[in-house]
Motif scaffolding. Structure first.
Motif, PDB file in Angstrom:
ATOM      1  N   PRO A   9     -74.136  11.988 -96.592  1.00 43.46           N
ATOM      2  CA  PRO A   9     -73.141  11.403 -95.690  1.00 43.46           C
ATOM      3  C   PRO A   9     -72.001  12.350 -95.298  1.00 43.46           C
ATOM      4  O   PRO A   9     -71.365  12.167 -94.257  1.00 43.46           O
ATOM      5  N   THR A  10     -71.746  13.347 -96.135  1.00 43.81           N
ATOM      6  CA  THR A  10     -70.689  14.315 -95.819  1.00 43.81           C
ATOM      7  C   THR A  10     -71.300  15.460 -95.020  1.00 43.81           C
ATOM      8  O   THR A  10     -72.101  16.230 -95.549  1.00 43.81           O
ATOM      9  N   VAL A  11     -70.934  15.543 -93.752  1.00 45.03           N
ATOM     10  CA  VAL A  11     -71.576  16.506 -92.849  1.00 45.03           C
ATOM     11  C   VAL A  11     -70.622  17.632 -92.488  1.00 45.03           C
ATOM     12  O   VAL A  11     -69.478  17.387 -92.087  1.00 45.03           O
ATOM     13  N   ILE A  12     -71.090  18.856 -92.636  1.00 43.69           N
ATOM     14  CA  ILE A  12     -70.340  20.017 -92.151  1.00 43.69           C
ATOM     15  C   ILE A  12     -70.755  20.226 -90.704  1.00 43.69           C
ATOM     16  O   ILE A  12     -71.915  20.462 -90.403  1.00 43.69           O
ATOM     17  N   SER A  13     -69.806  20.099 -89.805  1.00 38.77           N
ATOM     18  CA  SER A  13     -70.095  20.258 -88.377  1.00 38.77           C
ATOM     19  C   SER A  13     -69.149  21.285 -87.768  1.00 38.77           C
ATOM     20  O   SER A  13     -68.222  21.761 -88.432  1.00 38.77           O
ATOM     21  N   ILE A  14     -69.396  21.594 -86.521  1.00 34.48           N
ATOM     22  CA  ILE A  14     -68.566  22.567 -85.816  1.00 34.48           C
ATOM     23  C   ILE A  14     -68.388  22.105 -84.375  1.00 34.48           C
ATOM     24  O   ILE A  14     -69.236  21.382 -83.848  1.00 34.48           O
ATOM     25  N   ARG A  15     -67.288  22.477 -83.771  1.00 39.18           N
ATOM     26  CA  ARG A  15     -67.040  22.085 -82.389  1.00 39.18           C
ATOM     27  C   ARG A  15     -67.633  23.116 -81.434  1.00 39.18           C
ATOM     28  O   ARG A  15     -67.765  24.299 -81.777  1.00 39.18           O
ATOM     29  N   SER A  16     -67.941  22.672 -80.238  1.00 35.40           N
ATOM     30  CA  SER A  16     -68.586  23.555 -79.263  1.00 35.40           C
ATOM     31  C   SER A  16     -67.680  24.685 -78.794  1.00 35.40           C
ATOM     32  O   SER A  16     -68.161  25.714 -78.319  1.00 35.40           O
ATOM     33  N   ASP A  17     -66.340  24.515 -78.931  1.00 38.38           N
ATOM     34  CA  ASP A  17     -65.412  25.549 -78.467  1.00 38.38           C
ATOM     35  C   ASP A  17     -65.077  26.579 -79.538  1.00 38.38           C
ATOM     36  O   ASP A  17     -64.310  27.505 -79.298  1.00 38.38           O
ATOM     37  N   GLN A  18     -65.678  26.422 -80.739  1.00 36.19           N
ATOM     38  CA  GLN A  18     -65.455  27.417 -81.777  1.00 36.19           C
ATOM     39  C   GLN A  18     -66.351  28.630 -81.546  1.00 36.19           C
ATOM     40  O   GLN A  18     -67.344  28.568 -80.814  1.00 36.19           O
ATOM     41  N   SER A  19     -65.987  29.729 -82.177  1.00 32.98           N
ATOM     42  CA  SER A  19     -66.679  30.988 -81.904  1.00 32.98           C
ATOM     43  C   SER A  19     -67.944  31.155 -82.726  1.00 32.98           C
ATOM     44  O   SER A  19     -68.146  30.487 -83.741  1.00 32.98           O
ATOM     45  N   LEU A  20     -68.781  32.073 -82.260  1.00 34.69           N
ATOM     46  CA  LEU A  20     -70.014  32.404 -82.970  1.00 34.69           C
ATOM     47  C   LEU A  20     -69.692  33.015 -84.330  1.00 34.69           C
ATOM     48  O   LEU A  20     -70.422  32.803 -85.310  1.00 34.69           O
ATOM     49  N   LEU A  21     -68.599  33.753 -84.403  1.00 33.93           N
ATOM     50  CA  LEU A  21     -68.178  34.341 -85.670  1.00 33.93           C
ATOM     51  C   LEU A  21     -67.852  33.237 -86.680  1.00 33.93           C
ATOM     52  O   LEU A  21     -68.221  33.332 -87.860  1.00 33.93           O
ATOM     53  N   GLU A  22     -67.218  32.179 -86.221  1.00 35.91           N
ATOM     54  CA  GLU A  22     -66.861  31.066 -87.105  1.00 35.91           C
ATOM     55  C   GLU A  22     -68.104  30.344 -87.613  1.00 35.91           C
ATOM     56  O   GLU A  22     -68.182  29.977 -88.787  1.00 35.91           O
ATOM     57  N   VAL A  23     -69.068  30.105 -86.720  1.00 34.74           N
ATOM     58  CA  VAL A  23     -70.269  29.392 -87.152  1.00 34.74           C
ATOM     59  C   VAL A  23     -71.088  30.241 -88.110  1.00 34.74           C
ATOM     60  O   VAL A  23     -71.682  29.734 -89.069  1.00 34.74           O
ATOM     61  N   ARG A  24     -71.110  31.552 -87.898  1.00 32.89           N
ATOM     62  CA  ARG A  24     -71.847  32.430 -88.811  1.00 32.89           C
ATOM     63  C   ARG A  24     -71.228  32.400 -90.203  1.00 32.89           C
ATOM     64  O   ARG A  24     -71.935  32.307 -91.211  1.00 32.89           O
ATOM     65  N   GLU A  25     -69.891  32.468 -90.268  1.00 32.04           N
ATOM     66  CA  GLU A  25     -69.203  32.425 -91.557  1.00 32.04           C
ATOM     67  C   GLU A  25     -69.399  31.077 -92.242  1.00 32.04           C
ATOM     68  O   GLU A  25     -69.547  30.999 -93.465  1.00 32.04           O
ATOM     69  N   LEU A  26     -69.421  30.000 -91.445  1.00 30.36           N
ATOM     70  CA  LEU A  26     -69.623  28.664 -91.994  1.00 30.36           C
ATOM     71  C   LEU A  26     -71.018  28.539 -92.612  1.00 30.36           C
ATOM     72  O   LEU A  26     -71.194  27.948 -93.683  1.00 30.36           O
ATOM     73  N   MET A  27     -72.002  29.113 -91.949  1.00 32.28           N
ATOM     74  CA  MET A  27     -73.366  29.080 -92.467  1.00 32.28           C
ATOM     75  C   MET A  27     -73.487  29.895 -93.748  1.00 32.28           C
ATOM     76  O   MET A  27     -74.099  29.448 -94.726  1.00 32.28           O
TER      77      MET A  27
END
Length: 212
Positions: A9-27
């Protein structure tokens, strides 16, 4: 079993306006392969995968140095690489799934279901998360076998954790019963006395701190 019962139920999500660098670090920091993309209200907009990130990331053979590569990753947005058409499931669904966002009736994300969640559910259903004995029985494929075997356990006061039946060749059938026989191993002889052929008896011991 419903999706809601086994999803995370606890989901890690990201917004579409965030950067590719942010999503890579999150992963990398959360060991994720896929991240749902939502708006600020939690409405599902798409999904971004490690493959999307990998394809958009300059390769080691690139002429760009590390700072230039990070600058490029910082300029690219999630919306530039995400998949907008996403397979989803509802909380009440019973589909076979893996790494899919779970949404409610208004398409707001409420969880995520992964192959790990499905495996945990399987372990729970089959009783592998608790000390139990597996009794494998060969029998004829006929009406009343499960009821008769269940009655033997009932009369001995033993609760069946799980029962699985599969067809063998011809009219042969294999029934696997898992139950806690710690104080009731004599039930094996009761099954034999009822005319059944026991193929295997094995006990799985689970430490108290690891039981379901």
């Amino acid at each position: 079993m419903r999706i809601k019962e086994i999803m995370t139920p606890t989901v890690i999500s990201i917004r579409s306006d965030q950067s590719l660098l942010e999503v890579r670090e999150l992963m990398l920091s959360n060991n994720l392969r896929r991240i749902p993309v939502t708006d600020k209200e939690g409405l599902l907009m798409g999904i971004v995968t490690d493959g999307d990130v990998s394809r958009a990331t300059p390769s080691d053979a690139s002429v760009l140095d590390r700072y230039e590569a990070n600058y490029l990753l910082g300029k690219l947005k999630v919306s530039d690489i995400m998949t907008k058409s996403v397979w989803t499931v509802r909380e009440s669904d019973t589909h076979k799934v893996g790494d899919l966002p779970v949404v409610d009736g208004t398409n707001h994300i409420t969880g995520i279901i992964s192959d790990t969640d499905i495996f945990k559910a399987f372990v729970d259903i089959m009783g592998y998360n608790q000390t139990s004995t597996k009794v494998v029985i060969d029998t004829k494929d006929k009406v009343g076998v499960i009821a008769e075997l269940s009655q033997i356990f009932t009369e001995r006061g033993v609760n069946i954790i799980s029962i699985l039946s599969r067809t063998l060749a011809g009219d042969e059938r294999e029934v696997t019963i898992r139950a806690d026989l710690t104080q009731a191993m004599d039930i094996v002889e009761r099954i034999r006395d009822a005319g059944y052929d026991i193929k295997e008896v094995s006990t799985l011991r689970v430490e108290a701190g690891h039981e379901g």
